[in-house]
Motif scaffolding. Structure first.
Motif, PDB file in Angstrom:
ATOM      1  N   UNK A  92     -27.086  39.288  33.499  1.00 36.60           N
ATOM      2  CA  UNK A  92     -27.031  40.628  32.913  1.00 36.60           C
ATOM      3  C   UNK A  92     -26.616  41.571  34.033  1.00 36.60           C
ATOM      4  N   UNK A  93     -25.863  42.605  33.695  1.00 38.52           N
ATOM      5  CA  UNK A  93     -25.351  43.520  34.714  1.00 38.52           C
ATOM      6  C   UNK A  93     -26.491  44.261  35.401  1.00 38.52           C
ATOM      7  N   UNK A  94     -26.263  44.669  36.632  1.00 42.75           N
ATOM      8  CA  UNK A  94     -27.246  45.442  37.374  1.00 42.75           C
ATOM      9  C   UNK A  94     -27.117  46.920  37.043  1.00 42.75           C
ATOM     10  N   UNK A  95     -28.264  47.576  36.876  1.00 38.60           N
ATOM     11  CA  UNK A  95     -28.291  49.031  36.884  1.00 38.60           C
ATOM     12  C   UNK A  95     -28.727  49.456  38.264  1.00 38.60           C
TER      13      UNK A  95
ATOM     14  N   UNK B 278     -21.140  40.511  30.646  1.00 39.48           N
ATOM     15  CA  UNK B 278     -22.601  40.523  30.699  1.00 39.48           C
ATOM     16  C   UNK B 278     -23.163  41.765  30.009  1.00 39.48           C
ATOM     17  N   UNK B 279     -24.407  41.673  29.479  1.00 39.93           N
ATOM     18  CA  UNK B 279     -25.018  42.829  28.806  1.00 39.93           C
ATOM     19  C   UNK B 279     -25.043  44.065  29.707  1.00 39.93           C
ATOM     20  N   UNK B 280     -24.758  45.200  29.118  1.00 37.63           N
ATOM     21  CA  UNK B 280     -24.779  46.567  29.643  1.00 37.63           C
ATOM     22  C   UNK B 280     -23.870  46.773  30.855  1.00 37.63           C
ATOM     23  N   UNK B 281     -22.854  45.947  31.031  1.00 36.96           N
ATOM     24  CA  UNK B 281     -21.941  46.122  32.161  1.00 36.96           C
ATOM     25  C   UNK B 281     -21.239  47.475  32.092  1.00 36.96           C
TER      26      UNK B 281
END
Length: 331
Positions: A202-205, A290-293
């Protein structure tokens, strides 16, 4: 100008703001990682967990609203009816903290800096995250207010689980996703709840991050724990040493690529928009699905740009600032 005139062929359609258009429900999956150790994942939505003590429960993360948290607790109650004594918060972000009242925990534990961040910017973060991720805020009217830890610590804190269950060790590994992230480590079971210091596909915030610390000593500290199962902030559980190493490695690579690309743009005298485009082009081939990229990247690059310009602590995100950054970089 005719407002009903069809859009010119080939005109660019602006991307929906952050995750505002992500309205489809995700399928939750509960995994039993060891005797009395549970993780709930949901296709890239925030992960949560629970650990059984001899006669009590420790829950890890609170979700965004009490209603959302109660949905998780209904799943957990199919496995255990022990009372919740402790709620552990890995950091201060609203989607991790605002559901806390549903747990009825005697003790809410977080890092010293997390409590300070809630006081400094908790209200603004609540507004920001609600605007960015409305689907996660199931019945936001059920939130009674900011969540305040009742116990905080600076380096480590251990909870005796009783009987032969061993201990749950809470540890501060250094500045990373925020300046107050903690992990929860079960040495006997070799299970690590890493919060958003590690994401598993999953993407990093990184909008509130300390990128160089995170990619360096902080992840080295996390990697030094001999985990055989790792629950990241989002994404599937990593099973086995190879998957754990891969999850930590992917997290470090995401950060390293960002740092490399933004540094290069700064050195050649480019602007923030140039840095965003460079990072997007470098990361999208591997991580773009990936999610929320797409959601995260404008805020990530904005923070890293500030950091490399000497802004030591992250600026506070508000709904207004979110929209400004999005319009500048992603539209």
């Amino acid at each position: 100008m005719n407002p009903h005139k069809p859009r010119t062929k080939g005109a660019r359609v602006p991307k929906p703001f952050a995750s505002s258009a992500d309205l489809s429900d995700k399928t939750p999956t509960l995994e039993v990682l060891a005797d009395g150790v549970y993780a709930l994942t949901a296709e890239g939505d925030p992960n949560v967990g629970a650990i059984e003590g001899e006669d009590f429960l420790v829950c890890f993360e609170a979700l965004a609203t009490p209603v959302a948290a109660r949905d998780w607790l209904m799943v957990l109650r199919a496995y255990t009816d022990k009372p919740i004594r402790y709620l552990v918060l890995s950091h201060y972000h609203a989607v991790r903290t605002l559901g806390a009242s549903a747990f009825g925990a005697r003790t809410i534990i977080a890092h010293d800096r997390t409590r300070a961040l809630i006081a400094e910017r908790g209200k603004q973060d609540w507004e920001s995250e609600l605007g960015r991720m409305p689907r996660l805020f199931k019945n936001p009217g059920s939130i009674p207010g900011l969540t305040w830890p009742t116990v905080t610590f600076s380096r480590t804190l251990s909870i005796d689980l009783g009987g032969d269950r061993g201990e749950l060790d809470l540890a501060y590994c250094g500045r990373g996703h925020t300046e107050g992230d903690i992990v929860a480590w079960l040495p006997r079971q070799r299970v690590l709840f890493a919060g958003d210091l590690v994401e598993t596909q999953a993407a990093l915030y990184t909008g509130d991050a300390f990128h160089r610390d995170w990619a360096g000593e902080t992840l080295e500290h996390v990697a030094g724990l001999p985990a055989e199962a790792l629950v990241g902030g989002r994404g599937a559980v990593a099973h086995g040493r190879d998957e754990v190493r891969a999850a930590i490695g992917q997290t470090r690579d995401f950060l390293d690529v960002m740092i490399r690309e933004v540094t290069a743009v700064k050195k050649r005298g480019g602007a923030l928009k140039d840095a965003f485009q460079a990072v997007h082009g470098a990361l999208a081939p591997q991580y773009g699905g990936w999610p929320i990229f797409e959601h995260c990247l404008p805020f990530d690059v904005s923070r890293l740009w500030d950091e490399l310009n000497g802004v030591e602590r992250p600026r506070i995100w508000t709904g207004e600032r979110d929209r400004q950054v999005w319009s500048e970089l992603q539209d």
